[in-house]
Design an enzyme around this catalytic site. Structure first.
Site, PDB file in Angstrom:
ATOM      1  N   HIS A 119       0.813  -1.219   0.000  1.00 19.18           N
ATOM      2  CA  HIS A 119       0.000   0.000   0.000  1.00 19.18           C
ATOM      3  C   HIS A 119       0.845   1.267   0.000  1.00 19.18           C
ATOM      4  CE1 HIS A 119      -4.033  -1.850   0.892  1.00 19.18           C
ATOM      5  NE2 HIS A 119      -3.212  -2.873   1.035  1.00 19.18           N
ATOM      6  N   ASP A 160       3.358   9.473  -0.462  1.00 16.92           N
ATOM      7  CA  ASP A 160       2.246   8.618  -0.017  1.00 16.92           C
ATOM      8  C   ASP A 160       1.956   7.577  -1.085  1.00 16.92           C
ATOM      9  OD1 ASP A 160       0.155   7.783   1.618  1.00 16.92           O
ATOM     10  OD2 ASP A 160      -0.579   9.822   1.955  1.00 16.92           O
TER      11      ASP A 160
HETATM   12  O1  F6P Z   1      -1.078   1.405   4.448  1.00 19.49           O
HETATM   13  C1  F6P Z   1      -0.334   2.005   5.374  1.00 19.49           C
HETATM   14  C2  F6P Z   1      -0.556   1.583   6.827  1.00 19.49           C
HETATM   15  O2  F6P Z   1       0.641   1.249   7.414  1.00 19.49           O
HETATM   16  C3  F6P Z   1      -1.452   0.398   7.008  1.00 19.49           C
HETATM   17  O3  F6P Z   1      -0.733  -0.772   7.099  1.00 19.49           O
HETATM   18  C4  F6P Z   1      -2.107   0.704   8.294  1.00 19.49           C
HETATM   19  O4  F6P Z   1      -3.388   0.192   8.359  1.00 19.49           O
HETATM   20  C5  F6P Z   1      -2.118   2.221   8.388  1.00 19.49           C
HETATM   21  O5  F6P Z   1      -1.083   2.645   7.560  1.00 19.49           O
HETATM   22  C6  F6P Z   1      -2.014   2.715   9.818  1.00 19.49           C
HETATM   23  O6  F6P Z   1      -0.805   2.330  10.409  1.00 19.49           O
HETATM   24  P1  F6P Z   1      -0.708   1.466  11.736  1.00 19.49           P
HETATM   25  O7  F6P Z   1      -1.274   0.113  11.445  1.00 19.49           O
HETATM   26  O8  F6P Z   1       0.745   1.413  12.055  1.00 19.49           O
HETATM   27  O9  F6P Z   1      -1.527   2.172  12.760  1.00 19.49           O
END
Ligand code: F6P
Length: 465
Positions: free
Chosen positions: A155, A363
């Site tokens: 992602h 991003d």
């Molecule tokens: O897609 C980016 C991401 O790291 C996802 O894996 C995640 O859901 C989101 O950002 C939020 O990050 P975290 O899981 O570290 O809270």
């Protein structure tokens, strides 16, 4: 149709919380349509981590989650994933922190996930793994004899080999992506960067299109820009703007134009830089003073990591500086809120805003940008100001595209957005909406899974059509 098993570090267990990153929003929408299993971390830390998985069934999805031990959480999540991979994949070599111990923890947790996942699998399941936490998961499964079709979607961005090779021990990690059958990226640039790495660092040869031979396996690379539930979100916004919550917010603005920003509190989102740009806007276009309010909603994120504490302090200081310098007893230039808001509340706020500032320094996609467009009133739409370094800029070409490192340029874009004639706002909105309605979330998931599943596979995954 084979059963779908989605694996990601964060699992969107339906617990009523407002916290949801882009991945959770996208995966939930994709799974809701087809049903299946969503496997990953429970979000809980503690115990010996050896306990059995917890399963919750809701509608047609089984959520299967495991807890992490404290050491594993520190080395895997707070360590290698978020202090090494996250900054480097976001082109921030200056913020990367590396210790060999954390890489060990990263591999250990991938092994742990593989062990628990294996127990859930049937031979014809299709497995779709998400995000940078789980790069070596397919290898861990293959080492256990797994022969299922396994796809991986990242992602976040993939930088060029010139940056990727600064990742210590990259040769132990990045080639492990070749144990997947299909590796998906958000943009052509990300996919091209990865292909260049495979050629220059691993010596792989292209078979045809974007397929590469690696030992006895073939890995295919594709571009699948993640979408949003465009029409559903537009409907939600139409209802939400009538809610008591949005009415209260609008009333509190006393007729002032609202600019909105919604981001996790993360240095990649460029929030201090954005505040700097807003300050320049107030200086360079003083007629707007007292007539505009910038609402920045920023739930805290990864707060155990020093770089996140730093950005939190910087943002707090910048907001205080702007409000102290330019504010009046009757006007607060920036409203800064750390509380997470529900999707409904955000949909209504997006529709009520005259402009959105989505200016990450880098991003993978940025679904806030897409949801902001989806939420607009076609008759009187707000304007999206979007970083050229967000994946969303490849599709939202009719946004005001800006360089987030250039505060003067962003300040000019804010003035232009607020002063933009209705005809131009409509034209830009319609162009963006058309693209997002076509490449919505179901299109994204279908394209990926069509490519991953064995039956009748098209020749190349490039271009979102
Ligand atoms: O897609 C980016 C991401 O790291 C996802 O894996 C995640 O859901 C989101 O950002 C939020 O990050 P975290 O899981 O570290 O809270």
């Amino acid at each position: 149709m084979s059963r779908l098993i989605v694996v990601s570090n964060r699992v969107g267990v339906p617990d009523g919380s407002a916290r949801a990153g882009g991945l959770e929003v996208a995966v939930r929408a994709a799974l809701r349509r087809r049903g299946g299993v969503w496997f990953g971390w429970s979000g809980k830390v503690g115990g010996n981590g050896g306990g059995s998985p917890h399963t919750i069934r809701h509608d047609n999805i089984s959520y299967v989650t495991v807890d992490l031990k404290r050491d594993d959480y520190d080395e895997f999540y707070n360590g290698f994933a978020n202090r090494v991979l996250w900054p480097i994949l976001h082109y921030r070599l200056d913020l990367a922190e590396f210790t060999r111990r954390d890489l060990g923890g990263y591999f250990r947790v991938n092994e742990f996930f593989a062990r628990h996942l294996e127990a859930q699998l049937k031979p014809d399941d299709v497995i779709w793994v998400h995000d940078y936490h789980l790069i070596p998961l397919a290898r861990a499964l293959r080492d256990r004899g797994n022969k299922n079709r396994i796809g991986f979607f990242i992602h976040i961005p993939c930088p060029p080999p010139e940056i990727l090779t600064a990742l210590p021990n990259h040769e132990l990690l990045i080639p492990a992506l070749c144990d997947y059958d299909l590796v998906g990226f958000q943009t052509e640039t990300d996919a091209t960067n990865f292909c260049r790495y495979l050629v220059s660092e691993c010596g792989l040869k292209r078979l045809d299109g974007d397929r590469f031979r690696f030992d006895e396996r073939t890995v295919e690379v594709g571009v699948f820009p993640v979408g949003v539930e465009t029409e559903t979100f537009a409907r939600l916004a139409r209802r939400a703007i009538e809610s008591a919550f949005v009415r209260d917010v609008l009333e509190s603005l006393s007729g002032r134009a609202m600019i909105i920003g919604v981001d996790r509190l993360d240095y990649s989102k460029g929030i201090p830089e954005r505040l700097d740009a807003y300050q320049r806007f107030l200086v360079n276009f003083p007629d707007w003073r007292g007539k505009v309010t910038y609402l920045q909603i920023t739930p805290r994120s990864r707060s155990g990591i020093p770089e996140y504490a730093d950005v939190s302090r910087k943002v707090g200081e910048a907001v205080g500086g702007i409000n102290g310098t330019y504010g009046e007893a009757s006007w607060t230039p920036v409203r800064y809120i750390n509380k997470a808001h529900s999707r409904t509340a955000l949909a209504g706020l997006y529709r009520a805003a005259r402009a959105a500032l989505v200016t990450p320094l880098r991003d993978g996609m940025n679904l806030v940008a897409k949801e902001f467009v989806a939420a607009q009133n076609a008759e009187d739409p707000g304007v999206l100001i979007l970083s050229r370094f967000a994946g969303a800029a490849y599709e939202c070409k009719a946004a005001l595209l800006v360089n987030p490192y250039d505060p003067e340029g962003v300040a000019i874009a804010v003035n232009r957005a607020l002063a933009m004639p209705l005809a131009e706002r409509r034209e830009r909105y319609e162009q963006n909406y058309r693209v997002l309605a076509k490449n919505d979330i179901s299109h994204w998931a279908e394209r990926f899974l069509d490519m991953l599943e064995p039956a009748e596979r098209p020749a190349s995954a490039h271009a979102a059509e």
